[in-house]
Scaffold this motif. Structure first.
Motif, short mmCIF file in Angstrom:
data_model
loop_
_atom_site.label_atom_id
_atom_site.label_comp_id
_atom_site.label_asym_id
_atom_site.label_seq_id
_atom_site.Cartn_x
_atom_site.Cartn_y
_atom_site.Cartn_z
N THR A 211 0.84 -1.20 0.00
CA THR A 211 0.00 0.00 0.00
C THR A 211 0.88 1.25 0.00
N ARG A 213 -0.87 4.29 0.99
CA ARG A 213 -1.86 5.22 1.53
C ARG A 213 -1.24 6.34 2.35
N GLU A 214 -0.14 6.07 3.03
CA GLU A 214 0.48 7.10 3.87
C GLU A 214 1.08 8.22 3.02
N GLU A 216 1.63 9.00 -1.22
CA GLU A 216 1.42 8.54 -2.58
C GLU A 216 2.75 8.25 -3.27
N ASN A 243 -2.56 4.90 -10.05
CA ASN A 243 -3.40 5.72 -9.16
C ASN A 243 -4.55 6.35 -9.94
N ASP A 253 -4.74 2.99 -3.76
CA ASP A 253 -3.64 2.94 -2.79
C ASP A 253 -3.33 1.54 -2.28
N CYS A 254 -4.03 0.52 -2.74
CA CYS A 254 -3.78 -0.85 -2.30
C CYS A 254 -3.57 -1.74 -3.53
N LYS A 269 -8.68 0.60 -5.62
CA LYS A 269 -9.33 1.20 -4.45
C LYS A 269 -9.30 0.22 -3.28
N CYS A 270 -8.87 0.68 -2.12
CA CYS A 270 -8.73 -0.20 -0.95
C CYS A 270 -10.07 -0.72 -0.45
#
Length: 283
Positions: A211, A213-214, A216, A243, A253-254, A269-270
């Motif tokens: 991931t 997410r924290e 990009e 993305n 993000d996943c 998409k997570c």
């Protein structure tokens, strides 16, 4: 659904995660950890025996070299003791003959010691073979437990335990499930591991533990494994990660494996529900 039902009814949806630290006593990962400890003990014992075997081998070679040196000295002594005439034989006397007897006794003693070293060598080799057989038996029993208890669910590969889900969850829910079983969504560290995961996915997309997410573009593995961009480039599908549509769709993000592209990676998409793969590392 209670977690124990995961064992009893394989096709049903996975149970909700339970707090970490309270796994059922009969869980396969717990059994496997116990057998992993036994395997580790056997490996340490095998290493100790192998070290002993090396030490005995060195001792044997030294003793053999010493024996050769003594035998050469005895031969020289025998030649020197050969009388040229009667008066010469009398001059050498009984002292020299006694020295020869002592040297020959030393040779016999060294040969006896070499025999003992050979016996010790053989005994250590037998013990080493027994340890190898015991280790193979433990691994065999471990695989039997996996096949009997979780057909189509748990897989053992490369010293690690992998869980392939049948149901579908979001990335976060899947990671929570893995954590409840003392594991994480799987990391991928080699081409061989990637091929193993691909061979077990049954043509379905699966979440893996990658991931960004924290931050990009800053990828990390959920289990703390270092993400190596250069080595991982070959595992991404063409033009991925991209993305896609971050403004309207929240971004991607996943990461999941995509069977449409030879199970290569795709960011997504997570919140999307996919099957997932847990990995319990045993090293």
């Amino acid at each position: 659904m209670a977690r124990d039902n995961i064992y009893a009814n394989m096709p049903m949806t996975e149970a909700a995660p339970q707090p970490k630290g309270n796994p059922p006593k009969t869980s396969v990962p717990s059994q496997h950890r116990a057998q992993g400890i036994v395997t580790a003990v056997l490996l340490l014992l095998g290493l100790a025996l192998a070290t002993s075997l090396l030490a005995v081998t060195l001792l044997y070679l030294r003793a053999q070299s010493k024996l050769q040196t003594v035998e050469e000295a005895v031969q020289k002594l025998q030649v020197s003791l050969q009388p040229v005439n009667a008066s010469d034989a009398s001059a050498k006397g009984s002292d020299s003959l006694q020295l020869l007897d002592e040297a020959q006794a030393g040779v016999r003693l060294l040969k006896a010691q070499l025999g003992n070293v050979r016996a010790a060598y053989g005994e250590i080799q037998i013990r080493l073979d027994n340890v190898s057989a015991a280790q193979a038996a433990v691994q065999g029993r471990c695989c039997d437990v996996l096949k009997t208890g979780f057909p189509g669910r748990w897989r053992f590969y490369g010293g690690n335990l992998y869980y392939f889900s049948q149901g579908k969850k979001s990335w976060d829910e899947a990671e929570q499930f893995c954590v409840s079983w003392n594991s994480h969504l799987t990391s991928v560290s080699s081409q061989a591991e990637q091929e193993f995961l691909s061979s077990e996915n049954q043509g379905e997309a699966h979440w893996i533990g990658l991931t960004d997410r924290e931050t990009e573009g800053s990828w990390r593995w959920a289990d703390g494994t270092e993400y190596r961009a250069d080595a991982s480039r070959r595992f991404w599908a063409e033009n991925e990660p991209n993305n896609h549509d971050p403004k309207n769709d929240g971004g991607e993000d996943c990461v999941h494996t995509d069977p449409r592209f030879r199970n290569l990676w795709n960011d997504y998409k997570c919140t999307e529900p996919f099957r997932w793969i847990c990995k319990e590392a045993h090293g």
